[in-house]
Design a protein around this motif. Structure first.
Motif, PDB file in Angstrom:
ATOM      1  N   GLU A   1     -17.811   7.374  12.373  1.00 14.29           N
ATOM      2  CA  GLU A   1     -18.286   8.708  12.757  1.00 14.29           C
ATOM      3  C   GLU A   1     -19.713   8.585  13.240  1.00 14.29           C
ATOM      4  O   GLU A   1     -20.471   7.826  12.729  1.00 14.29           O
ATOM      5  CB  GLU A   1     -18.229   9.647  11.554  1.00 14.29           C
ATOM      6  CG  GLU A   1     -16.826  10.077  11.197  1.00 14.29           C
ATOM      7  CD  GLU A   1     -16.112  10.883  12.276  1.00 14.29           C
ATOM      8  OE1 GLU A   1     -16.795  11.553  13.066  1.00 14.29           O
ATOM      9  OE2 GLU A   1     -14.886  10.823  12.346  1.00 14.29           O
TER      10      GLU A   1
ATOM     11  N   ARG B   1     -18.479   3.813  18.908  1.00 13.86           N
ATOM     12  CA  ARG B   1     -17.201   4.480  19.142  1.00 13.86           C
ATOM     13  C   ARG B   1     -16.824   4.390  20.627  1.00 13.86           C
ATOM     14  O   ARG B   1     -15.675   4.123  20.968  1.00 13.86           O
ATOM     15  CB  ARG B   1     -17.275   5.929  18.693  1.00 13.86           C
ATOM     16  CG  ARG B   1     -15.998   6.668  18.991  1.00 13.86           C
ATOM     17  CD  ARG B   1     -15.984   8.026  18.414  1.00 13.86           C
ATOM     18  NE  ARG B   1     -15.428   8.014  17.067  1.00 13.86           N
ATOM     19  CZ  ARG B   1     -15.158   9.104  16.375  1.00 13.86           C
ATOM     20  NH1 ARG B   1     -15.446  10.279  16.861  1.00 13.86           N
ATOM     21  NH2 ARG B   1     -14.625   9.024  15.177  1.00 13.86           N
TER      22      ARG B   1
ATOM     23  N   LEU C   1     -13.661   2.781  16.279  1.00 14.25           N
ATOM     24  CA  LEU C   1     -13.043   4.079  16.532  1.00 14.25           C
ATOM     25  C   LEU C   1     -13.049   4.955  15.287  1.00 14.25           C
ATOM     26  O   LEU C   1     -13.089   6.176  15.381  1.00 14.25           O
ATOM     27  CB  LEU C   1     -11.598   3.893  17.017  1.00 14.25           C
ATOM     28  CG  LEU C   1     -11.464   3.460  18.481  1.00 14.25           C
ATOM     29  CD1 LEU C   1     -10.021   3.173  18.818  1.00 14.25           C
ATOM     30  CD2 LEU C   1     -12.020   4.517  19.413  1.00 14.25           C
ATOM     31  N   ARG C   2     -13.028   4.308  14.138  1.00 15.89           N
ATOM     32  CA  ARG C   2     -13.058   5.066  12.880  1.00 15.89           C
ATOM     33  C   ARG C   2     -14.450   5.616  12.596  1.00 15.89           C
ATOM     34  O   ARG C   2     -14.605   6.613  11.923  1.00 15.89           O
ATOM     35  CB  ARG C   2     -12.666   4.149  11.723  1.00 15.89           C
ATOM     36  CG  ARG C   2     -11.185   4.007  11.582  1.00 15.89           C
ATOM     37  CD  ARG C   2     -10.816   3.789  10.133  1.00 15.89           C
ATOM     38  NE  ARG C   2      -9.431   3.387  10.080  1.00 15.89           N
ATOM     39  CZ  ARG C   2      -9.026   2.148   9.883  1.00 15.89           C
ATOM     40  NH1 ARG C   2      -9.909   1.196   9.675  1.00 15.89           N
ATOM     41  NH2 ARG C   2      -7.759   1.843   9.869  1.00 15.89           N
TER      42      ARG C   2
ATOM     43  N   ILE D   1     -10.949  -1.181  16.165  1.00 15.97           N
ATOM     44  CA  ILE D   1     -10.374  -0.233  15.202  1.00 15.97           C
ATOM     45  C   ILE D   1     -11.477   0.373  14.339  1.00 15.97           C
ATOM     46  O   ILE D   1     -11.544   1.578  14.122  1.00 15.97           O
ATOM     47  CB  ILE D   1      -9.340  -0.952  14.303  1.00 15.97           C
ATOM     48  CG1 ILE D   1      -8.192  -1.481  15.156  1.00 15.97           C
ATOM     49  CG2 ILE D   1      -8.813  -0.029  13.214  1.00 15.97           C
ATOM     50  CD1 ILE D   1      -7.442  -0.422  15.906  1.00 15.97           C
TER      51      ILE D   1
END
Lengths: 222, 386
Positions: free
Chosen positions: B386, B283, B383-384, B380
């Motif tokens: 977790e 992330r 960033l998604r 992308i």
């Protein structure tokens, strides 16, 4: 400032193909403060990522600040040029603030300048002062409150002096009072000429902006 | 803030993991540096020692000449004997400057945990080892004894003292003490050859003859003639050194193989640590991309982290090896069949450079894959995550 025409985006969910955006067309002028309003799963984040050149659409055209970024679903810039373009024109803000835990507030703000090859601590300090965070320069993210983290994230998004600020649910993790403080800050930035696109499902926020674009199931409404 | 500072801060964020990885590099580099230094130092010290002996040929009883030579160098009880009559035949060979006969006998002192090496010699040894400096004098009587420098220290003896051998109920008068030679000679107890032969029940017997030739280039030819003497086994010091070094060579190959495995494990350790940190920070990498970082920035950052790990660990390893060289030498010497008296660990700048190159190698190699993996991750998706 931004012209998006017929933007489509599909995701693969196992064997199934899922359309996140279905021919979205949008025109954003310089100095606009636009709210992308819609429920979860409407395609707001996907659209923001495409407008921010972080993701590529399957089809459609995208022109930002006069630069053709995507034409008929084809990227017009190389990786390196796109990185430079994004650095220069676009600032990002996220719901979860996304600060780097190993860096202080000041270093987090300075980080994007590192990618430009022009580290400038003074510029980072100025920006933190402009978001009233000059008293927390050397604190790490774990030592900051949610509102403070988001203010640091905003300073970070502005450090390269971008023309467009894209904010994905920036107040989603904040209480009402802190949310209003952050929105006041956005108003202030917009009044200074910054183009802001803010994605949210919060109708109260939508009431504060000049233009609302409703998105539902990958399509613009109204 | 510079990229290097960012890399160090990232490493400092996970202190325990970073320290453990550093330790594996420290250990591998310290062992590598020590072994390289030992390898070079041992060879040099052995050459020095053999040259200092001033002996070109060693004649020993028939059998394994290398075993005997080793025992002679180290000091021990030689299991076979030569008759003194061989000396007449040896003296007839041209080109020999001096041939000194000796009778070596090891006296085990279990209560003191040591073996005293007695060497029966005569004046010829004095001619052979013409650099010996004796405090006192050479033997005048049968019960005179000369102590090597270290032997005198162990016995706490001075010239004029007496040494009693309870095993033989015999008392010797210390007439001389050798000044330090820096060789095995320092550890021996020297008594007259005839006395040694009578005392140890080996009348007219000797264990070995050390020979210096007039022209060292003729050593092999003279060794060939000596070989013809019945019951005599001959070895030149060049052969002896070659054999010792090749024996050491096998041990070295084994040790270096083990070090190589340690290095591979250490490299994989670094790779694993950096890869894990890349997976954990997917992330963060996405955030960096979102804030304008290009793929090459991510690649450089992760690679810098690996290089920093390797350089810090490697430098610490070399420093530890330098500080601990003395102690390591003591330990190694204890396990060596023949340990030269001088320092066997040579701290050479060449080895230092080799180790630094190796450290860089670990850093460069171990960092490549994680850096590539991080740089090519889809921002992308990261960033998604977790």
């Amino acid at each position: 400032m931004i012209t998006a025409t017929g933007i489509t985006k599909n995701y693969q969910r196992g064997a199934e193909s899922f359309a996140a955006l279905k021919g979205v067309s949008l025109n954003i002028n310089e100095g606009d403060f636009i709210c992308l309003l819609g429920p979860s799963g409407a395609g707001k984040t996907t659209l923001l990522n495409i407008l921010g050149c972080m993701d590529a659409p399957a089809d459609g055209d995208l022109v930002i600040a006069g630069q053709k970024v995507v034409t008929s679903g084809r990227r017009q810039l190389t990786d390196a040029k796109l990185d430079r373009f994004r650095r220069k024109h676009i600032g990002f803000i996220f719901t979860d603030f996304f600060l780097i835990p190993s860096l202080t507030a000041l270093e987090n703000v300075e980080m994007p300048l590192l990618w430009s090859g022009k580290p400038n601590r003074e510029r980072a300090k100025e920006l933190l002062a402009s978001v009233n965070m000059d008293h927390r320069l050397n604190h790490r993210p774990t030592e900051l409150s949610g509102g403070e983290m988001q203010r640091v994230a905003i300073a970070r998004a502005l450090v390269n002096n971008p023309r467009i600020l894209l904010a994905d649910e920036p107040t989603g993790n904040l209480d009402t009072k802190t949310r209003d403080t952050i929105l006041d800050l956005f108003d202030h930035l917009n009044q200074q000429g910054l183009t802001i696109v803010l994605a949210t499902h919060d109708h109260e926020i939508a009431e504060r902006v000049t233009q609302v674009v409703r998105l539902n199931e990958g399509r613009l409404e109204g | 803030m510079k990229l290097g500072v960012f890399a160090i801060k990232n490493l400092a964020q996970h202190k325990v993991r970073t320290i453990l990885t550093l330790l594996s590099i420290v250990a591998a580099v310290a062992v590598l540096f020590t072994l390289l230094s030992f390898n070079q130092g041992y060879e040099a010290a052995l050459k020095d020692q053999l040259q200092q002996m001033g002996v070109h040929i060693m004649a020993v009883p028939m059998g394994c000449p290398f075993e005997s030579a080793t025992l002679i160098l180290k000091g021990g009880k030689i299991p076979a004997y030569l008759d003194m009559s061989v000396m007449e035949q040896i003296d007839q060979i041209d080109g020999i400057q001096i041939a000194a006969p000796s009778l070596m006998h090891g006296l085990i002192r279990p209560e003191e945990g040591r073996t005293d090496i007695f060497l029966g010699i005569d004046e010829r040894m004095l001619t052979l080892k013409n650099w010996w400096k004796i405090k006192g004098s050479f033997f005048k009587k049968n019960n005179d004894i000369i102590l090597g420098y270290n032997a005198a220290l162990v016995e706490l003896a001075e010239v004029g003292d007496q040494i009693y051998l309870p095993e033989y109920d015999k008392t010797f008068n210390v007439v001389g003490i050798l000044e330090s030679t820096g060789t095995q000679d320092d550890g021996f107890f020297y008594i007259p050859l005839a006395t040694a032969q009578a005392l140890f029940g080996q009348e007219h017997k000797i264990t070995h003859i050390q020979i210096r030739v007039k022209d060292p280039a003729q050593a092999d030819a003279i060794a060939g003639q000596l070989q013809n003497i019945d019951g005599l086994s001959v070895l030149t010091t060049a052969e002896l050194m070659g054999t010792m070094l090749s024996l050491m060579g096998s041990a070295k190959t084994l040790i270096f193989s083990i070090v190589l495995i340690a290095i591979v494990i250490s490299t994989l350790g670094v790779l694993n640590t950096v890869l894990m940190s890349v997976f954990e920070r997917t992330r963060e990498i996405g955030i960096m991309r979102a804030t304008g970082a290009a793929k090459r920035h991510i690649f450089a950052l992760i690679w810098l982290e690996t290089l920093s790990l390797s350089l810090i660990g490697g430098t610490l390893g070399i420093v530890i090896a330098l500080i601990g060289a003395g102690q390591i030498e003591t330990v190694i010497k204890r396990f060596l069949p023949i340990a030269p008296q001088g320092s066997i660990v040579s701290l050479d700048p060449g080895n230092l450079l080799l180790c630094l190159a190796f450290i860089l190698g670990i850093g460069v190699f171990a960092g490549l894959y994680p850096a590539y993996k991080a740089a090519t991750a889809n921002p992308i998706q990261t960033l998604r995550k977790e």
